[in-house]
Design an enzyme around this catalytic site. Structure first.
Site, PDB file in Angstrom:
ATOM      1  CG  ASP A 161      -4.070   5.407  -0.378  1.00 51.82           C
ATOM      2  OD1 ASP A 161      -3.094   5.300  -1.133  1.00 51.82           O
ATOM      3  OD2 ASP A 161      -4.213   4.724   0.640  1.00 51.82           O
ATOM      4  CG  ASP A 169      -1.973   6.477  -5.130  1.00 54.29           C
ATOM      5  OD1 ASP A 169      -2.740   5.499  -5.002  1.00 54.29           O
ATOM      6  OD2 ASP A 169      -1.282   6.912  -4.202  1.00 54.29           O
ATOM      7  NE  ARG A 197      -4.528  -1.683 -10.210  1.00 55.25           N
ATOM      8  CZ  ARG A 197      -4.799  -1.107  -9.053  1.00 55.25           C
ATOM      9  NH1 ARG A 197      -3.911  -1.137  -8.075  1.00 55.25           N
ATOM     10  NH2 ARG A 197      -5.966  -0.490  -8.865  1.00 55.25           N
ATOM     11  CB  THR A 244       8.031   4.085  -9.138  1.00 56.34           C
ATOM     12  OG1 THR A 244       7.154   5.016  -8.482  1.00 56.34           O
ATOM     13  CG2 THR A 244       7.943   4.279 -10.649  1.00 56.34           C
ATOM     14  CG  ASP A 253       0.080   5.078  -1.123  1.00 55.97           C
ATOM     15  OD1 ASP A 253      -0.827   5.918  -1.204  1.00 55.97           O
ATOM     16  OD2 ASP A 253      -0.124   3.906  -0.759  1.00 55.97           O
ATOM     17  CG  ASP A 295      -1.636   6.031   3.202  1.00 55.04           C
ATOM     18  OD1 ASP A 295      -2.293   6.985   2.745  1.00 55.04           O
ATOM     19  OD2 ASP A 295      -1.500   4.951   2.604  1.00 55.04           O
TER      20      ASP A 295
END
Length: 304
Positions: A85, A88, A93, A99, A106, A110
């Site tokens: 997590d 990504d 960055r 996006t 994401d 989670d």
């Protein structure tokens, strides 16, 4: 080449070179604009952070497959999925590939993985299932309300992590500091992983795992008796609740899971408090928007 064709080409060339208009005695010529180069076609679904997101989903599904009977394998796969997590976001960055799809992927990953783990804990300890059900509901509700409030009140292009300090200092600190966000998310998941491991090892939380029921002989085929017979001789279905409990017995030592759970508990508790704050703030923000809309409608005569 025919005479007619040569004349047509010469006439076309003359038209391109002659002045298009004259103003104040100054001739202005027209020029055919050049075609702009084609913009590169990008596939959002193949951005590096999104590829990591797909890997997280695969690892999470694999961990769920091993969850009922293989605590070490499940915990390893689940932990790797959680740690990715952080990767990504770094790739987003680094390659300038942030996006909306990746952000939603994401968050959904989670929420779903945590919910699935809590569902298992609810089945492992039915007596406390209402607590785990409440944690699932709070987690889903607070993040959904926050995301919806951000998109509807803050603008479609605004990130749910862009929380102004004037609206909520604790949410601003939580979302804007990558270190704080990582620590809280990691230790929150670690607490539930610790509980998951304890469901395989702790006779204090699950007395039937290691201790035979009272007033029974040591060699009787009771679930949880270390001298039990093969599960197939005790249960018609190897996937029944009793067979799974029996298969989990005597799997691992409970010392490390207790340490993991004890160390991470304070952060997990604060994380749940932040979820409550997030839910309340998002509700208030949506209510402010409703009031503003009603005032505007009343000014336009749509409301009495």
């Amino acid at each position: 080449m025919s005479v007619r064709t040569r004349r047509q080409k010469a006439a076309a060339a003359a038209v391109d070179e002659q002045p298009a208009s004259t103003a104040n005695g100054v001739a202005h010529t027209t020029s055919t604009p050049k075609k702009a180069g084609k913009e590169p076609q990008e596939n959002i679904f193949l951005f590096w952070p999104n590829l990591v997101g797909y890997a997280r989903v695969v690892l999470a599904v694999a961990s769920l497959y091993y969850m009922p009977l293989h605590p070490r394998t499940c915990s390893f796969l689940y932990s790797i999925s959680c740690l990715l997590d952080a990767l990504d976001g770094y790739l987003a960055r680094l390659f300038h590939q942030s996006t909306t799809f990746g952000s939603v992927l994401d968050m959904v990953t989670d929420r779903c993985t945590t919910a699935c783990l809590l569902v298992f804990l609810a089945s492992a300890w039915p007596r406390y299932s209402i607590i785990f059900q409440g944690l699932i509901s709070l987690d889903l509700a607070s993040h959904y309300m926050h995301m919806y409030a951000t998109l509807s009140m803050g603008g479609a292009g605004k990130s749910h992590k862009a929380v102004d300090s004037s609206r909520s200092w604790i949410l601003h600190k939580y979302y804007t500091s990558r270190t704080v966000l990582f620590i809280f998310c990691a230790l929150n998941e670690l607490f539930f992983i610790g509980l998951y491991l304890l469901s395989f090892s702790s006779p204090k939380l699950s007395p039937s795992l290691l201790q035979p029921p009272p007033h029974t002989e040591p060699m009787t085929p009771q679930p949880g008796n270390p001298a039990h017979q093969p599960p197939g001789t005790l249960f018609a279905s190897p996937w029944s609740a009793g067979a799974l409990e029996l298969a989990r017995a005597n799997k691992i030592d409970s010392t490390v899971p207790w340490i993991i759970t004890g160390v991470s508990f304070p952060i997990m508790a604060i994380k749940q408090f932040i979820n409550v704050v997030q839910l309340v703030k998002a509700s208030n923000w949506l209510a402010e928007g409703d009031l503003a809309k009603r005032r505007a409608d009343r000014a336009e005569g749509k409301l009495a």
